[in-house]
Design an enzyme around this catalytic site. Structure first.
Site, short mmCIF file in Angstrom:
data_model
loop_
_atom_site.label_atom_id
_atom_site.label_comp_id
_atom_site.label_asym_id
_atom_site.label_seq_id
_atom_site.Cartn_x
_atom_site.Cartn_y
_atom_site.Cartn_z
N SER A 192 -3.11 -9.84 2.06
CA SER A 192 -3.26 -10.29 3.47
C SER A 192 -2.08 -11.07 4.05
O SER A 192 -2.11 -11.36 5.25
CB SER A 192 -4.53 -11.14 3.67
OG SER A 192 -5.68 -10.31 3.72
N ASP A 239 0.85 -1.21 0.00
CA ASP A 239 0.00 0.00 0.00
C ASP A 239 0.89 1.26 0.00
O ASP A 239 0.72 2.16 -0.84
CB ASP A 239 -0.89 -0.05 1.27
CG ASP A 239 -2.02 0.95 1.26
OD1 ASP A 239 -2.22 1.62 0.23
OD2 ASP A 239 -2.72 1.03 2.29
N1 AR6 Z 1 5.42 -5.47 -4.75
C1 AR6 Z 1 4.90 -6.71 -4.56
N2 AR6 Z 1 4.64 -7.21 -3.34
C2 AR6 Z 1 4.95 -6.44 -2.27
C3 AR6 Z 1 5.48 -5.13 -2.38
C4 AR6 Z 1 5.73 -4.66 -3.70
N3 AR6 Z 1 6.24 -3.44 -3.93
N4 AR6 Z 1 5.65 -4.62 -1.12
C5 AR6 Z 1 5.25 -5.58 -0.26
N5 AR6 Z 1 4.83 -6.67 -0.94
P1 AR6 Z 1 1.19 -6.15 2.98
P2 AR6 Z 1 -1.49 -7.06 3.85
C6 AR6 Z 1 4.29 -7.95 -0.43
O1 AR6 Z 1 1.62 -6.04 4.40
O2 AR6 Z 1 -0.94 -8.24 4.55
C7 AR6 Z 1 -0.70 -2.01 4.86
O3 AR6 Z 1 -0.17 -1.18 5.85
C8 AR6 Z 1 4.62 -8.34 0.99
O4 AR6 Z 1 5.94 -8.90 1.05
O5 AR6 Z 1 1.55 -5.06 2.06
O6 AR6 Z 1 -2.72 -7.23 3.00
C9 AR6 Z 1 -2.14 -1.66 4.50
O7 AR6 Z 1 -2.40 -0.28 4.64
C10 AR6 Z 1 3.54 -9.37 1.29
O8 AR6 Z 1 3.91 -10.63 0.72
O9 AR6 Z 1 -0.43 -6.32 2.87
C11 AR6 Z 1 -2.93 -2.47 5.48
O10 AR6 Z 1 -3.07 -1.81 6.72
C12 AR6 Z 1 2.34 -8.85 0.49
O11 AR6 Z 1 2.88 -7.86 -0.40
C13 AR6 Z 1 -2.11 -3.72 5.66
O12 AR6 Z 1 -0.76 -3.35 5.36
C14 AR6 Z 1 1.24 -8.23 1.32
O13 AR6 Z 1 1.78 -7.54 2.43
C15 AR6 Z 1 -2.50 -4.80 4.68
O14 AR6 Z 1 -1.79 -5.97 4.97
#
Ligand code: AR6
Length: 186
Positions: free
Chosen positions: A127, A40
Site C-alpha cells: 500500500s 505487481d
Molecule cells: N521489489 C520490492 N519492492 C518493490 C518492487 C520490487 N520489485 N517494485 C516496487 N516496490 P506498489 P501498492 C515497492 O505501488 O501501493 C499496482 O499497480 C514500491 O517502491 O507496488 O500496494 C497494483 O496492481 C513501494 O514501496 O503497491 C495495485 O493497483 C511498494 O513496493 C497498486 O499498484 C508498494 O508499491 C497497489 O499499490
C-alpha cells in the site's frame, strides 16, 4: 536488520522481491488480480503467464479479491514456489478503516502461509506505493502484525523477510522493528 521471535527469523532488507528465494513472496495486488504497475507488474513480468492464468481461474471462481484478503498461486518462473496475492487499502486520509485493512492484509498472508505449511515468506511494503499509505504508519502496522502473529500463533514459518525498495522505506521498517526490540527489553 534481523531479530528472532520464538523460532522465526524476521529481517528487513533493501532488494528486489522478485529475486527472493523464500518459499512464497507476497504481491501487493489489486482486487482484479489482473496485474498492474509497481511490485505487481514486476512479479507478473518475472514469474510469467502461469501466475496470471491461475489468478484468472481464482477470480472466475470466487470473484474479485476484497481488500485485506489473500489467495495463493504458483510462483511460475520465480525462485519462490508460490505467490501470495493480497490487496492493501488505498489511503484516503486514515478515516476509512485503512489501518485495520492493512493489518488484515499482512495477517491473512501469514495465516495462508502457515495453513500451507510454508517455511518462509517475503513481503513488499504493501500500500505504500500507488495506494499512497504513509510509509511510517504502514511500517509500524507491517512489523507489529508480524511480531504479534509470531508470538501468538503456532506456525510453520521460520523466516519472514520485509523486502523494501528504497532507503526511506528501509529506515521506517527498521525504526518500527527497533520499537518492538525496545519494548521487549522493558
Ligand atoms: N521489489 C520490492 N519492492 C518493490 C518492487 C520490487 N520489485 N517494485 C516496487 N516496490 P506498489 P501498492 C515497492 O505501488 O501501493 C499496482 O499497480 C514500491 O517502491 O507496488 O500496494 C497494483 O496492481 C513501494 O514501496 O503497491 C495495485 O493497483 C511498494 O513496493 C497498486 O499498484 C508498494 O508499491 C497497489 O499499490
Amino acid at each position: 536488520m534481523e531479530v528472532t521471535i520464538r523460532k522465526t527469523k524476521v529481517s528487513i532488507i533493501q532488494a528486489d522481491i522478485t529475486k527472493q528465494a523464500t518459499e512464497a513472496i507476497v504481491n501487493a495486488a489489486n482486487p482484479s488480480l489482473m496485474g498492474g504497475g509497481g511490485v505487481d507488474g514486476a512479479i507478473h513480468r518475472a514469474g510469467g503467464p502461469a501466475i496470471l492464468q491461475e489468478c484468472k481461474r481464482i477470480v472466475a471462481r470466487q470473484g474479485k479479491l476484497p481488500t485485506g484478503k489473500a489467495v495463493v498461486t504458483t510462483g511460475g518462473n520465480l525462485k519462490a514456489r508460490y505467490v501470495i496475492h493480497t490487496v492493501g487499502p488505498i489511503w484516503h486520509g486514515g478515516g476509512g478503516n485503512e489501518g485495520e485493512l492493512l493489518r488484515s492484509a499482512y495477517y491473512e498472508c501469514l495465516k495462508l502461509a502457515s495453513v500451507n505449511k510454508l517455511a518462509s515468506i517475503s513481503f513488499p511494503s504493501i500500500s505504500t506505493g500507488a495506494y499512497g499509505y504513509p510509509v511510517g504508519e504502514a511500517a509500524e502496522i507491517a512489523v507489529s502484525t508480524a511480531v504479534s502473529f509470531l508470538k501468538e500463533q503456532a506456525t510453520s514459518l521460520r523466516e519472514v523477510v520485509f523486502v523494501v525498495f528504497d532507503s526511506r522505506t528501509y529506515q521506517s521498517y527498521c525504526s518500527a522493528l527497533q520499537v518492538y526490540l525496545d519494548g521487549s527489553k522493558a
